[in-house]
Scaffold this active site. Structure first.
Site, PDB file in Angstrom:
ATOM      1  CB  SER A  24      -0.957   0.004   1.197  1.00 22.46           C
ATOM      2  OG  SER A  24      -1.928  -0.991   1.010  1.00 22.46           O
ATOM      3  CE  LYS A  73      -8.560  -5.489   6.440  1.00 25.09           C
ATOM      4  NZ  LYS A  73      -8.645  -6.194   5.170  1.00 25.09           N
ATOM      5  CG  ASP A 109     -11.208  -5.101   2.602  1.00 28.19           C
ATOM      6  OD1 ASP A 109     -10.315  -4.593   1.901  1.00 28.19           O
ATOM      7  OD2 ASP A 109     -11.006  -5.520   3.757  1.00 28.19           O
ATOM      8  CB  ALA A 135     -14.863 -16.416   9.233  1.00 27.15           C
ATOM      9  N   GLY A 136     -12.207 -13.855   8.925  1.00 26.56           N
ATOM     10  CA  GLY A 136     -11.654 -12.693   9.629  1.00 26.56           C
ATOM     11  C   GLY A 136     -12.263 -11.419   9.047  1.00 26.56           C
ATOM     12  NE  ARG A 159      -6.373 -20.455  12.992  1.00 26.71           N
ATOM     13  CZ  ARG A 159      -5.318 -19.682  13.142  1.00 26.71           C
ATOM     14  NH1 ARG A 159      -4.108 -20.174  12.932  1.00 26.71           N
ATOM     15  NH2 ARG A 159      -5.446 -18.412  13.481  1.00 26.71           N
TER      16      ARG A 159
HETATM   17  P1  NAP Z   1      -7.851 -11.244   9.908  1.00 24.33           P
HETATM   18  O1  NAP Z   1      -9.014 -10.402  10.221  1.00 24.33           O
HETATM   19  O2  NAP Z   1      -6.744 -11.279  10.896  1.00 24.33           O
HETATM   20  O3  NAP Z   1      -8.359 -12.762   9.638  1.00 24.33           O
HETATM   21  C1  NAP Z   1      -7.436 -13.767   9.331  1.00 24.33           C
HETATM   22  C2  NAP Z   1      -8.174 -14.972   8.794  1.00 24.33           C
HETATM   23  O4  NAP Z   1      -7.223 -15.964   8.381  1.00 24.33           O
HETATM   24  C3  NAP Z   1      -9.068 -15.654   9.837  1.00 24.33           C
HETATM   25  O5  NAP Z   1     -10.103 -16.307   9.163  1.00 24.33           O
HETATM   26  C4  NAP Z   1      -8.081 -16.649  10.463  1.00 24.33           C
HETATM   27  O6  NAP Z   1      -8.720 -17.760  11.068  1.00 24.33           O
HETATM   28  C5  NAP Z   1      -7.343 -17.121   9.230  1.00 24.33           C
HETATM   29  N1  NAP Z   1      -6.009 -17.613   9.550  1.00 24.33           N
HETATM   30  C6  NAP Z   1      -4.956 -16.897  10.000  1.00 24.33           C
HETATM   31  N2  NAP Z   1      -3.883 -17.705  10.184  1.00 24.33           N
HETATM   32  C7  NAP Z   1      -4.290 -18.959   9.842  1.00 24.33           C
HETATM   33  C8  NAP Z   1      -3.663 -20.226   9.831  1.00 24.33           C
HETATM   34  N3  NAP Z   1      -2.385 -20.366  10.194  1.00 24.33           N
HETATM   35  N4  NAP Z   1      -4.370 -21.311   9.439  1.00 24.33           N
HETATM   36  C9  NAP Z   1      -5.674 -21.177   9.065  1.00 24.33           C
HETATM   37  N5  NAP Z   1      -6.342 -19.995   9.062  1.00 24.33           N
HETATM   38  C10 NAP Z   1      -5.649 -18.900   9.439  1.00 24.33           C
HETATM   39  O7  NAP Z   1      -7.174 -10.816   8.517  1.00 24.33           O
HETATM   40  P2  NAP Z   1      -7.868 -10.252   7.196  1.00 24.33           P
HETATM   41  O8  NAP Z   1      -7.742  -8.787   7.182  1.00 24.33           O
HETATM   42  O9  NAP Z   1      -9.208 -10.895   7.084  1.00 24.33           O
HETATM   43  O10 NAP Z   1      -6.889 -10.816   6.053  1.00 24.33           O
HETATM   44  C11 NAP Z   1      -6.916 -12.164   5.643  1.00 24.33           C
HETATM   45  C12 NAP Z   1      -6.013 -12.333   4.406  1.00 24.33           C
HETATM   46  O11 NAP Z   1      -6.545 -11.601   3.304  1.00 24.33           O
HETATM   47  C13 NAP Z   1      -4.585 -11.821   4.609  1.00 24.33           C
HETATM   48  O12 NAP Z   1      -3.709 -12.681   3.921  1.00 24.33           O
HETATM   49  C14 NAP Z   1      -4.615 -10.454   3.950  1.00 24.33           C
HETATM   50  O13 NAP Z   1      -3.335 -10.021   3.504  1.00 24.33           O
HETATM   51  C15 NAP Z   1      -5.555 -10.732   2.778  1.00 24.33           C
HETATM   52  N6  NAP Z   1      -6.210  -9.493   2.281  1.00 24.33           N
HETATM   53  C16 NAP Z   1      -5.944  -9.083   1.014  1.00 24.33           C
HETATM   54  C17 NAP Z   1      -6.570  -7.946   0.509  1.00 24.33           C
HETATM   55  C18 NAP Z   1      -6.279  -7.481  -0.890  1.00 24.33           C
HETATM   56  O14 NAP Z   1      -6.607  -6.345  -1.200  1.00 24.33           O
HETATM   57  N7  NAP Z   1      -5.735  -8.309  -1.739  1.00 24.33           N
HETATM   58  C19 NAP Z   1      -7.485  -7.225   1.313  1.00 24.33           C
HETATM   59  C20 NAP Z   1      -7.753  -7.700   2.604  1.00 24.33           C
HETATM   60  C21 NAP Z   1      -7.103  -8.828   3.084  1.00 24.33           C
HETATM   61  P3  NAP Z   1      -9.070 -17.737  12.657  1.00 24.33           P
HETATM   62  O15 NAP Z   1     -10.407 -17.072  12.774  1.00 24.33           O
HETATM   63  O16 NAP Z   1      -9.104 -19.171  13.031  1.00 24.33           O
HETATM   64  O17 NAP Z   1      -7.978 -16.985  13.359  1.00 24.33           O
END
Ligand code: NAP
Length: 290
Positions: A24, A73, A109, A135-136, A159
């Protein structure tokens, strides 16, 4: 050209933990330069236990706004003075705008995901069965977006199964017409669900370090579009395996651009230079992957 950084420069940025992978700063700083705007975008590594202080300190520092990324978030919601309709509906904030000393939370998003899904994959979710892994914060935004766009069936695998169940019950309340189910990410039935769906979205970080979010890859099929939100690296084992099996694949690069473009507009009130932003992100990611 963007003016030199000086006392008048407006500051925006991103809070994440970790945040070093974020493209970003490169994307927004290129956009500010291209538009001749005296803005600076910085990355702040904010630990979860410091999120409150960091957010509440924004007005005092005169910072105009921030993006929030993993893992902030959802936790950020409680510190917002006001929420946009999308942020309130999804329970996740990815963009904060400081207005008259108050924090207003938005969720770009949703817009970023839907624009990139349509532009990069030519995919419209209406009447389609979709499996979402995660489901984050971003998983919530994407699941709400898919329900709003009238996906016929949604399977949310996470997870922590409870987190997926909570999300499913919230979506069911708002969109009772959508057939929706939660399951643990480790469930053996995920393969069956993927076999009969047309869109699979990975919203976990599994793949950034070569991991596979699903154990069974035989379920990946020709009629499937696989969308992985990860953009560093540009391709993940899930996308590679999907390609081998004839599925259409999309990485997270264009969603990053479209959600960032919406944030840019919220902070500056100017039209975002999409092509400049796309090029800057691509160059930054390629540089990092070398
Ligand atoms: P978040 O709110 O922290 O949620 C993380 C998610 O990933 C939760 O569902 C979590 O499961 C799961 N997770 C984390 N570590 C894991 C593991 N070792 N094994 C299995 N599940 C795991 O993060 P977020 O903002 O939603 O982001 C999630 C992903 O999307 C990241 O990789 C982020 O970089 C990507 N993203 C990309 C964009 C884009 O513009 N391309 C935009 C937003 C996000 P639990 O509930 O069990 O912890």
């Amino acid at each position: 050209m963007k003016p030199e950084i000086g006392p008048e420069t407006k500051v925006v940025g991103v809070f994440g933990y970790p945040v070093k992978h974020s493209a970003s700063p490169a994307m927004h700083n290129a956009a500010f330069r291209a538009c001749g705007l005296d803005y600076l975008y910085a990355a702040f590594e904010v630990k979860p236990e410091h999120l409150r202080d960091a957010l509440l300190g924004l007005p005092a520092l005169g910072i105009c706004g921030v993006n929030l990324t993993i893992p902030h978030k959802e936790n950020a919601i409680q510190y917002m003075n006001e929420l946009s309709e999308e942020a309130a509906a999804t329970g996740a904030v990815n963009t904060v705008v400081i207005e008259s000393g108050k924090l207003k939370g938005y969720n770009t998003d949703i817009e970023g995901f839907l624009e990139s899904l349509s532009e990069d994959a030519g995919f419209t979710p209406g009447e389609k069965k979709v499996v979402v892994l995660g489901a984050g914060g971003a998983g919530r935004a994407i699941s709400f977006a898919l329900a709003k766009e009238k996906a016929s069936e949604l399977i949310i695998a996470n997870r922590t199964a409870r987190r997926a169940e909570k999300l499913v019950s919230e979506i069911r309340q708002k969109f009772p017409e959508v057939k929706i189910k939660a399951m643990p990410l480790s469930s053996n039935s995920i393969g069956e669900e993927i076999s009969s769906c047309t869109l699979l979205v990975n919203v976990t970080p599994l793949g950034m370090k070569g991991e596979m979010p699903v154990s069974n890859t035989e379920c990946l099929h020709e009629g499937l579009t696989v969308y992985d939100l990860i953009y560093t690296p540009l391709s993940t084992p899930l996308l590679e395996e999907a390609k081998k099996r004839g599925a259409k694949t999309v990485n997270g690069l264009s969603m990053l651009v479209y959600q960032g473009a919406a944030s840019f507009e919220l902070w500056t009130g100017k039209e975002p230079p999409i092509s400049v932003m796309k090029q800057a992100v691509r160059e930054e990611v390629i540089k990092r992957c070398k």
